[in-house]
Design a protein around this motif. Structure first.
Motif, PDB file in Angstrom:
ATOM      1  N   ARG A 133       3.319  -6.413 -14.871  1.00  0.00           N
ATOM      2  CA  ARG A 133       1.914  -6.012 -14.891  1.00  0.00           C
ATOM      3  C   ARG A 133       1.469  -5.360 -13.591  1.00  0.00           C
ATOM      4  O   ARG A 133       0.578  -4.504 -13.593  1.00  0.00           O
ATOM      5  CB  ARG A 133       1.026  -7.225 -15.185  1.00  0.00           C
ATOM      6  N   ALA A 134       2.049  -5.779 -12.469  1.00  0.00           N
ATOM      7  CA  ALA A 134       1.654  -5.209 -11.180  1.00  0.00           C
ATOM      8  C   ALA A 134       2.680  -5.566 -10.119  1.00  0.00           C
ATOM      9  O   ALA A 134       3.359  -6.595 -10.211  1.00  0.00           O
ATOM     10  CB  ALA A 134       0.278  -5.724 -10.753  1.00  0.00           C
ATOM     11  N   ILE A 135       2.767  -4.695  -9.117  1.00  0.00           N
ATOM     12  CA  ILE A 135       3.537  -4.941  -7.901  1.00  0.00           C
ATOM     13  C   ILE A 135       2.516  -5.102  -6.789  1.00  0.00           C
ATOM     14  O   ILE A 135       1.857  -4.141  -6.378  1.00  0.00           O
ATOM     15  CB  ILE A 135       4.492  -3.779  -7.603  1.00  0.00           C
ATOM     16  N   VAL A 136       2.342  -6.331  -6.326  1.00  0.00           N
ATOM     17  CA  VAL A 136       1.313  -6.648  -5.338  1.00  0.00           C
ATOM     18  C   VAL A 136       1.948  -6.686  -3.955  1.00  0.00           C
ATOM     19  O   VAL A 136       2.936  -7.394  -3.732  1.00  0.00           O
ATOM     20  CB  VAL A 136       0.644  -7.994  -5.658  1.00  0.00           C
ATOM     21  N   CYS A 137       1.367  -5.947  -3.018  1.00  0.00           N
ATOM     22  CA  CYS A 137       1.880  -5.891  -1.652  1.00  0.00           C
ATOM     23  C   CYS A 137       0.999  -6.758  -0.754  1.00  0.00           C
ATOM     24  O   CYS A 137      -0.201  -6.481  -0.614  1.00  0.00           O
ATOM     25  CB  CYS A 137       1.865  -4.456  -1.131  1.00  0.00           C
ATOM     26  N   THR A 138       1.588  -7.789  -0.120  1.00  0.00           N
ATOM     27  CA  THR A 138       0.787  -8.605   0.790  1.00  0.00           C
ATOM     28  C   THR A 138       0.395  -7.829   2.035  1.00  0.00           C
ATOM     29  O   THR A 138      -0.626  -8.136   2.660  1.00  0.00           O
ATOM     30  CB  THR A 138       1.519  -9.889   1.210  1.00  0.00           C
ATOM     31  N   HIS A 139       1.197  -6.848   2.416  1.00  0.00           N
ATOM     32  CA  HIS A 139       0.876  -5.921   3.495  1.00  0.00           C
ATOM     33  C   HIS A 139       1.904  -4.803   3.443  1.00  0.00           C
ATOM     34  O   HIS A 139       2.791  -4.819   2.574  1.00  0.00           O
ATOM     35  CB  HIS A 139       0.857  -6.616   4.864  1.00  0.00           C
ATOM     36  N   ALA A 140       1.778  -3.827   4.342  1.00  0.00           N
ATOM     37  CA  ALA A 140       2.579  -2.611   4.187  1.00  0.00           C
ATOM     38  C   ALA A 140       3.642  -2.422   5.248  1.00  0.00           C
ATOM     39  O   ALA A 140       4.067  -1.289   5.503  1.00  0.00           O
ATOM     40  CB  ALA A 140       1.671  -1.381   4.143  1.00  0.00           C
ATOM     41  N   HIS A 170      -4.023  -3.364  -0.222  1.00  0.00           N
ATOM     42  CA  HIS A 170      -5.340  -3.294   0.411  1.00  0.00           C
ATOM     43  C   HIS A 170      -5.431  -1.974   1.184  1.00  0.00           C
ATOM     44  O   HIS A 170      -4.508  -1.611   1.921  1.00  0.00           O
ATOM     45  CB  HIS A 170      -5.532  -4.480   1.351  1.00  0.00           C
ATOM     46  N   PRO A 171      -6.537  -1.245   1.059  1.00  0.00           N
ATOM     47  CA  PRO A 171      -6.613   0.096   1.664  1.00  0.00           C
ATOM     48  C   PRO A 171      -6.512   0.106   3.180  1.00  0.00           C
ATOM     49  O   PRO A 171      -6.143   1.127   3.764  1.00  0.00           O
ATOM     50  CB  PRO A 171      -7.981   0.622   1.193  1.00  0.00           C
ATOM     51  N   ASP A 172      -6.818  -1.013   3.847  1.00  0.00           N
ATOM     52  CA  ASP A 172      -6.711  -1.031   5.304  1.00  0.00           C
ATOM     53  C   ASP A 172      -5.271  -0.894   5.785  1.00  0.00           C
ATOM     54  O   ASP A 172      -5.042  -0.650   6.980  1.00  0.00           O
ATOM     55  CB  ASP A 172      -7.308  -2.326   5.867  1.00  0.00           C
ATOM     56  N   ASP A 173      -4.309  -1.063   4.881  1.00  0.00           N
ATOM     57  CA  ASP A 173      -2.902  -0.927   5.268  1.00  0.00           C
ATOM     58  C   ASP A 173      -2.301   0.428   4.896  1.00  0.00           C
ATOM     59  O   ASP A 173      -1.083   0.623   5.040  1.00  0.00           O
ATOM     60  CB  ASP A 173      -2.063  -2.059   4.655  1.00  0.00           C
ATOM     61  N   THR A 220       6.185   4.541   5.724  1.00  0.00           N
ATOM     62  CA  THR A 220       7.383   4.326   4.908  1.00  0.00           C
ATOM     63  C   THR A 220       7.427   5.266   3.715  1.00  0.00           C
ATOM     64  O   THR A 220       8.494   5.780   3.360  1.00  0.00           O
ATOM     65  CB  THR A 220       7.410   2.860   4.413  1.00  0.00           C
ATOM     66  N   HIS A 221       6.284   5.491   3.089  1.00  0.00           N
ATOM     67  CA  HIS A 221       6.226   6.320   1.876  1.00  0.00           C
ATOM     68  C   HIS A 221       5.174   7.413   2.044  1.00  0.00           C
ATOM     69  O   HIS A 221       4.106   7.362   1.424  1.00  0.00           O
ATOM     70  CB  HIS A 221       5.888   5.445   0.659  1.00  0.00           C
ATOM     71  N   PRO A 222       5.459   8.414   2.863  1.00  0.00           N
ATOM     72  CA  PRO A 222       4.435   9.443   3.129  1.00  0.00           C
ATOM     73  C   PRO A 222       4.076  10.294   1.914  1.00  0.00           C
ATOM     74  O   PRO A 222       2.992  10.883   1.885  1.00  0.00           O
ATOM     75  CB  PRO A 222       5.079  10.297   4.229  1.00  0.00           C
ATOM     76  N   ASP A 223       4.961  10.337   0.926  1.00  0.00           N
ATOM     77  CA  ASP A 223       4.725  11.209  -0.228  1.00  0.00           C
ATOM     78  C   ASP A 223       4.378  10.441  -1.499  1.00  0.00           C
ATOM     79  O   ASP A 223       4.348  11.027  -2.580  1.00  0.00           O
ATOM     80  CB  ASP A 223       5.967  12.073  -0.483  1.00  0.00           C
ATOM     81  N   ARG A 224       4.093   9.145  -1.373  1.00  0.00           N
ATOM     82  CA  ARG A 224       3.805   8.340  -2.565  1.00  0.00           C
ATOM     83  C   ARG A 224       2.740   7.297  -2.220  1.00  0.00           C
ATOM     84  O   ARG A 224       2.997   6.374  -1.461  1.00  0.00           O
ATOM     85  CB  ARG A 224       5.087   7.649  -3.047  1.00  0.00           C
ATOM     86  N   LEU A 225       1.532   7.468  -2.738  1.00  0.00           N
ATOM     87  CA  LEU A 225       0.463   6.515  -2.477  1.00  0.00           C
ATOM     88  C   LEU A 225       0.545   5.338  -3.444  1.00  0.00           C
ATOM     89  O   LEU A 225       1.103   5.460  -4.541  1.00  0.00           O
ATOM     90  CB  LEU A 225      -0.899   7.197  -2.626  1.00  0.00           C
ATOM     91  N   PRO A 226      -0.017   4.190  -3.064  1.00  0.00           N
ATOM     92  CA  PRO A 226      -0.155   3.100  -4.046  1.00  0.00           C
ATOM     93  C   PRO A 226      -1.009   3.555  -5.220  1.00  0.00           C
ATOM     94  O   PRO A 226      -1.750   4.544  -5.134  1.00  0.00           O
ATOM     95  CB  PRO A 226      -0.855   1.998  -3.246  1.00  0.00           C
ATOM     96  N   ASP A 227      -0.923   2.808  -6.305  1.00  0.00           N
ATOM     97  CA  ASP A 227      -1.649   3.180  -7.523  1.00  0.00           C
ATOM     98  C   ASP A 227      -3.032   2.565  -7.611  1.00  0.00           C
ATOM     99  O   ASP A 227      -3.875   3.017  -8.400  1.00  0.00           O
ATOM    100  CB  ASP A 227      -0.837   2.747  -8.749  1.00  0.00           C
ATOM    101  N   GLY A 228      -3.274   1.515  -6.824  1.00  0.00           N
ATOM    102  CA  GLY A 228      -4.570   0.855  -6.880  1.00  0.00           C
ATOM    103  C   GLY A 228      -4.802   0.051  -5.623  1.00  0.00           C
ATOM    104  O   GLY A 228      -3.889  -0.176  -4.816  1.00  0.00           O
ATOM    105  N   GLU A 229      -6.053  -0.377  -5.452  1.00  0.00           N
ATOM    106  CA  GLU A 229      -6.443  -1.100  -4.252  1.00  0.00           C
ATOM    107  C   GLU A 229      -6.641  -2.586  -4.544  1.00  0.00           C
ATOM    108  O   GLU A 229      -7.051  -2.971  -5.636  1.00  0.00           O
ATOM    109  CB  GLU A 229      -7.737  -0.520  -3.683  1.00  0.00           C
ATOM    110  N   LEU A 230      -6.360  -3.396  -3.530  1.00  0.00           N
ATOM    111  CA  LEU A 230      -6.693  -4.817  -3.558  1.00  0.00           C
ATOM    112  C   LEU A 230      -7.946  -5.033  -2.720  1.00  0.00           C
ATOM    113  O   LEU A 230      -8.127  -4.386  -1.691  1.00  0.00           O
ATOM    114  CB  LEU A 230      -5.548  -5.649  -2.971  1.00  0.00           C
ATOM    115  N   ALA A 231      -8.796  -5.960  -3.172  1.00  0.00           N
ATOM    116  CA  ALA A 231     -10.031  -6.263  -2.454  1.00  0.00           C
ATOM    117  C   ALA A 231     -10.220  -7.767  -2.377  1.00  0.00           C
ATOM    118  O   ALA A 231      -9.791  -8.507  -3.279  1.00  0.00           O
ATOM    119  CB  ALA A 231     -11.229  -5.618  -3.151  1.00  0.00           C
ATOM    120  N   THR A 265      -6.701 -11.350   4.561  1.00  0.00           N
ATOM    121  CA  THR A 265      -6.360 -12.154   5.740  1.00  0.00           C
ATOM    122  C   THR A 265      -5.760 -11.266   6.828  1.00  0.00           C
ATOM    123  O   THR A 265      -4.565 -11.339   7.133  1.00  0.00           O
ATOM    124  CB  THR A 265      -5.373 -13.277   5.376  1.00  0.00           C
ATOM    125  N   PRO A 266      -6.559 -10.406   7.435  1.00  0.00           N
ATOM    126  CA  PRO A 266      -6.020  -9.494   8.453  1.00  0.00           C
ATOM    127  C   PRO A 266      -5.538 -10.245   9.686  1.00  0.00           C
ATOM    128  O   PRO A 266      -5.880 -11.399   9.919  1.00  0.00           O
ATOM    129  CB  PRO A 266      -7.233  -8.603   8.785  1.00  0.00           C
TER     130      PRO A 266
END
Length: 209
Positions: free
Chosen positions: A58-65, A87-90, A97-108, A125-126
């Motif tokens: 359903r999703a690939i969740v990134c705790t940070h980048a 999260h967009p702050d990351d 790491t992935h300059p040519d591929r953005l994430p598909d959605g944001e975490l808030a 949790t910054p």
């Protein structure tokens, strides 16, 4: 069937600020026999896809980048069709790491993700990274902390984009306020509990981690 937690360890490298280190990462899979969410697609998309065993991702969740937590995310997304959430702050770290591929959605902060009848709540949790998040599931008595909190102390803050007072605030206000029996499932190494770590907060502050 109730949601369960599957655990996979993958190996690769972490690179930042001109240095590279060998690391092993925890990959967490939450779901049932039908569907799942992956937390931190690290190093080996093929191994993670195999661990899914045909379940719908359903999703690939990134705790940070940091690269060691996201390096396999695009390949896993391409293989499964699952969206990558960050999260967009990351985004500045992601683009290293992935300059040519953005994430598909944001975490808030406060966002809820549901899988197999189980809800995961996003806690911003910054500190280790600007957009670091943890995922809390009361039903599973678990919080997935990425590199924010480990067995024995906070995540590292000695590199770019990190800040020690901020990670201490995040841990104090967002994690140590959870029930003491909450299992802390980390980005590297062994799990612990909130109750085990909470008494050491003042020591971490005094010693800088």
């Amino acid at each position: 069937m109730a949601a369960r937690i599957d655990h996979l360890v993958t190996a690769g490298t972490f690179s930042l600020d001109g240095g590279t280190w060998d690391v092993e990462n925890n990959v967490w899979i939450i779901g049932d026999d039908t569907e799942a969410i992956v937390i931190d697609a690290a190093h080996d998309a093929t191994a993670i896809e195999a661990a899914l065993a045909g379940r719908t991702l359903r999703a690939i969740v990134c705790t940070h980048a940091h690269n060691d937590h996201i390096d396999a995310a695009p390949a896993l997304a391409d293989a499964t069709g699952a969206p990558i959430l960050l999260h967009p702050d990351d985004l500045p770290l992601w683009k290293q790491t992935h300059p040519d591929r953005l994430p598909d959605g944001e975490l808030a902060d406060g966002q809820e993700l549901s899988v197999a009848g189980t809800t995961l709540t996003v806690l911003h949790t910054p500190g280790h990274a600007p957009g670091a998040v943890c995922l809390h599931s009361p039903a599973l008595s678990t919080v997935f902390t990425g590199d924010t909190l480990f067995q024995g102390g906070p995540g590292a803050t000695g590199r770019s984009f990190s800040h020690f007072p901020t990670i201490i605030d995040s841990i104090r206000e967002r994690l140590l306020t959870l029930p003491p029996g909450t299992v802390v499932r980390t980005g590297h190494g062994d799990s612990t509990t909130v109750g085990t770590e909470a008494p050491h907060l003042d020591e971490w502050i005094r010693t800088g981690g």
